[in-house]
Scaffold this motif. Sequence first.
Motif, PDB file in Angstrom:
ATOM      1  N   ALA A   1      -5.359  -3.565   0.534  1.00 43.48           N
ATOM      2  CA  ALA A   1      -4.307  -2.579   0.788  1.00 43.48           C
ATOM      3  C   ALA A   1      -4.139  -1.798  -0.505  1.00 43.48           C
ATOM      4  O   ALA A   1      -3.770  -2.365  -1.531  1.00 43.48           O
ATOM      5  CB  ALA A   1      -3.009  -3.267   1.177  1.00 43.48           C
ATOM      6  N   TRP A   2      -4.435  -0.531  -0.491  1.00 43.83           N
ATOM      7  CA  TRP A   2      -4.365   0.256  -1.730  1.00 43.83           C
ATOM      8  C   TRP A   2      -2.994   0.828  -1.900  1.00 43.83           C
ATOM      9  O   TRP A   2      -2.556   1.268  -2.856  1.00 43.83           O
ATOM     10  CB  TRP A   2      -5.397   1.379  -1.710  1.00 43.83           C
ATOM     11  CG  TRP A   2      -6.763   0.818  -1.719  1.00 43.83           C
ATOM     12  CD1 TRP A   2      -7.637   0.800  -0.670  1.00 43.83           C
ATOM     13  CD2 TRP A   2      -7.429   0.125  -2.768  1.00 43.83           C
ATOM     14  NE1 TRP A   2      -8.786   0.143  -1.020  1.00 43.83           N
ATOM     15  CE2 TRP A   2      -8.692  -0.283  -2.305  1.00 43.83           C
ATOM     16  CE3 TRP A   2      -7.065  -0.206  -4.062  1.00 43.83           C
ATOM     17  CZ2 TRP A   2      -9.585  -0.981  -3.093  1.00 43.83           C
ATOM     18  CZ3 TRP A   2      -7.956  -0.901  -4.834  1.00 43.83           C
ATOM     19  CH2 TRP A   2      -9.208  -1.281  -4.355  1.00 43.83           C
TER      20      TRP A   2
ATOM     21  N   CYS B   1       0.850  -1.197   0.000  1.00 37.92           N
ATOM     22  CA  CYS B   1       0.000   0.000   0.000  1.00 37.92           C
ATOM     23  C   CYS B   1       0.882   1.242   0.000  1.00 37.92           C
ATOM     24  O   CYS B   1       1.829   1.345   0.769  1.00 37.92           O
ATOM     25  CB  CYS B   1      -0.922  -0.012   1.209  1.00 37.92           C
ATOM     26  SG  CYS B   1      -2.033   1.408   1.248  1.00 37.92           S
TER      27      CYS B   1
END
Length: 88
Positions: free
Chosen positions: A87-88, A39
Amino acid sequence: IFHQPFYELMYKASTVHRMYWDPSEVQQCTLLSIKTGGCSEDCSYCSQSTRHKTFVKPTPTMKVQEVLEAAQRAKEAGSTRFCMGAAW
């Protein structure tokens, strides 16, 4: 309610809950990580951030069809709720 003892509040909440729900019933939920690690956000509390050195291998976002198949398997296994984390 702000001045009542904690356990009294728990008892009252349980009593109301039992009026509408079977107390012996357990909801089965499934959680799927559709993207793990890597992320780019800098949330200091989250181990998914690239700022942390962990042993978790980052994985790309799952394809929609894979997620749908996982949701179907969860439903067949008895889950009534399917949650996705990413999770970006």
